[in-house]
Motif scaffolding. Structure first.
Motif, mmCIF file in Angstrom:
data_model
loop_
_atom_site.group_PDB
_atom_site.id
_atom_site.type_symbol
_atom_site.label_atom_id
_atom_site.label_comp_id
_atom_site.label_asym_id
_atom_site.label_seq_id
_atom_site.Cartn_x
_atom_site.Cartn_y
_atom_site.Cartn_z
ATOM 1 N N UNK A 62 0.818 -1.213 0.000
ATOM 2 C CA UNK A 62 0.000 0.000 0.000
ATOM 3 C C UNK A 62 0.854 1.266 0.000
ATOM 4 N N UNK A 63 2.168 1.107 0.187
ATOM 5 C CA UNK A 63 3.068 2.258 0.137
ATOM 6 C C UNK A 63 3.435 2.641 -1.292
ATOM 7 N N UNK A 64 3.057 1.822 -2.264
ATOM 8 C CA UNK A 64 3.349 2.135 -3.666
ATOM 9 C C UNK A 64 2.601 3.401 -4.073
ATOM 10 N N UNK A 65 3.335 4.377 -4.603
ATOM 11 C CA UNK A 65 2.725 5.669 -4.947
ATOM 12 C C UNK A 65 2.514 5.851 -6.443
ATOM 13 N N UNK A 66 3.165 5.028 -7.253
ATOM 14 C CA UNK A 66 3.051 5.168 -8.705
ATOM 15 C C UNK A 66 2.721 3.803 -9.307
ATOM 16 N N UNK A 67 1.436 3.514 -9.413
ATOM 17 C CA UNK A 67 1.013 2.200 -9.896
ATOM 18 C C UNK A 67 1.367 1.984 -11.362
ATOM 19 N N UNK A 68 1.517 3.057 -12.125
ATOM 20 C CA UNK A 68 1.931 2.904 -13.523
ATOM 21 C C UNK A 68 3.349 2.341 -13.592
ATOM 22 N N UNK A 69 4.230 2.837 -12.720
ATOM 23 C CA UNK A 69 5.592 2.300 -12.677
ATOM 24 C C UNK A 69 5.589 0.836 -12.256
ATOM 25 N N UNK A 70 4.706 0.508 -11.323
ATOM 26 C CA UNK A 70 4.597 -0.879 -10.874
ATOM 27 C C UNK A 70 4.155 -1.776 -12.024
ATOM 28 N N UNK A 71 3.126 -1.349 -12.747
ATOM 29 C CA UNK A 71 2.634 -2.140 -13.876
ATOM 30 C C UNK A 71 3.708 -2.311 -14.946
#
Length: 294
Positions: A62-71
């Protein structure tokens, strides 16, 4: 044991080089990658029960702030799944292979129950198997052993870790990890030899050993004669298995001679017997392998 550890270092270097090559192709992999391969549900994808056994489990905190980077990183690193599988098939002592990234993405094989094993808001960079490989702790960017035993967050018990940082354009993209559980060490290195072996770390704490050697060093009684079941029990206290904290002065003397004075051969008195103990420090880990001649 030394040979196997060196082989694992070579393997994780190779894995790091392959991962770096993926980031060199990241534009292609992002544009052509299969976005249906993983379906994110909350903080996870491909979680047990019902996970595809050929794929990793993904954990996005839940600490991920940029889901586009994650994807995007998921797409870039999807080819790692097949490599992770091959490593586990090749090295029985390795229990799991994974990476952690500062964008708060973890990819781990074999798959596990993410929702049950992990809190949703863990900071992946706060674990020693991440930060001990970062630029501040590992400027040489080489494989690093996290040899202090710790409890695995995904529930596989006490373990040690081999890590390898992966950089792209001078940016730390992720840290690869291979885990060896205490169970695996005992099964592959202790139980397969007829020698009476005890392994201790640089602090004097027992890592693994045969039941007879545990008894010689006046350590607490073992459940079912296996050190594994003692150390993984809820009642385990690390200090109970530290030679320097033994009530037996002879045991403390032996630990001091081996660890602080690098003595390769010592003698100890047990009852009416004199017992020889031969020590060798491992080159890869800050561990001492003791052979006890009963």
């Amino acid at each position: 044991m030394e040979y196997d550890l060196a082989a694992l270092e070579d393997e994780i270097r190779s894995l790091g080089e392959f991962t770096e090559s993926l980031f060199l192709r990241q534009d292609e992999l992002i544009s052509t990658g299969d976005r249906t391969l993983y379906k994110i549900d909350g903080v996870a994808a491909n979680s047990e029960p019902g996970a595809d056994p050929k794929k990793s489990s993904l954990y996005i905190t839940q600490l991920a702030t940029d889901l586009r980077k994650v994807e995007d990183m998921i797409l870039v690193t999807n080819p790692l799944d097949s490599v992770f599988r091959k490593i586990l098939q090749k090295y029985p002592v390795v229990s799991q292979v994974y990476f952690n990234s500062s964008i708060q993405l973890n990819r781990l094989f074999p798959p596990y129950n993410v929702y049950e094993m992990l809190e949703p808001d863990l900071d992946l960079t706060a674990f020693n198997f991440y930060y001990e490989a970062d630029e501040a702790h590992n400027p040489e960017r080489k494989p690093v052993w996290v040899d202090a035993m710790y409890i695995d967050p995904v529930g596989r018990g006490w373990m040690i870790t081999l890590t390898q940082p992966v950089y792209h354009m001078e940016e730390l993209k992720l840290v690869l990890g291979m885990d060896l559980t205490l169970n695996d060490i005992i099964e592959n290195y202790i139980n397969k030899t007829s020698h009476q072996i005890l392994i201790i770390d640089k602090e004097g704490t027992v890592v693994a050993g045969k039941s007879k050697t545990i008894e010689v060093f006046s350590l607490p009684p073992l459940k079912n004669h296996t050190y594994t079941q003692t150390i993984t029990s809820d009642s385990f206290r690390k200090e109970d298995f530290n030679l320097f904290k033994s009530r037996n002065g002879e045991v403390r003397r032996i630990a001091d001679g081996i660890i602080n004075h690098q003595q390769s051969e010592v003698w100890m008195t047990v009852g009416q017997r004199k017992i020889k103990v031969v020590s060798k420090k491992t080159s890869k880990l800050d561990w001492f392998v003791l052979e006890i001649f009963l």
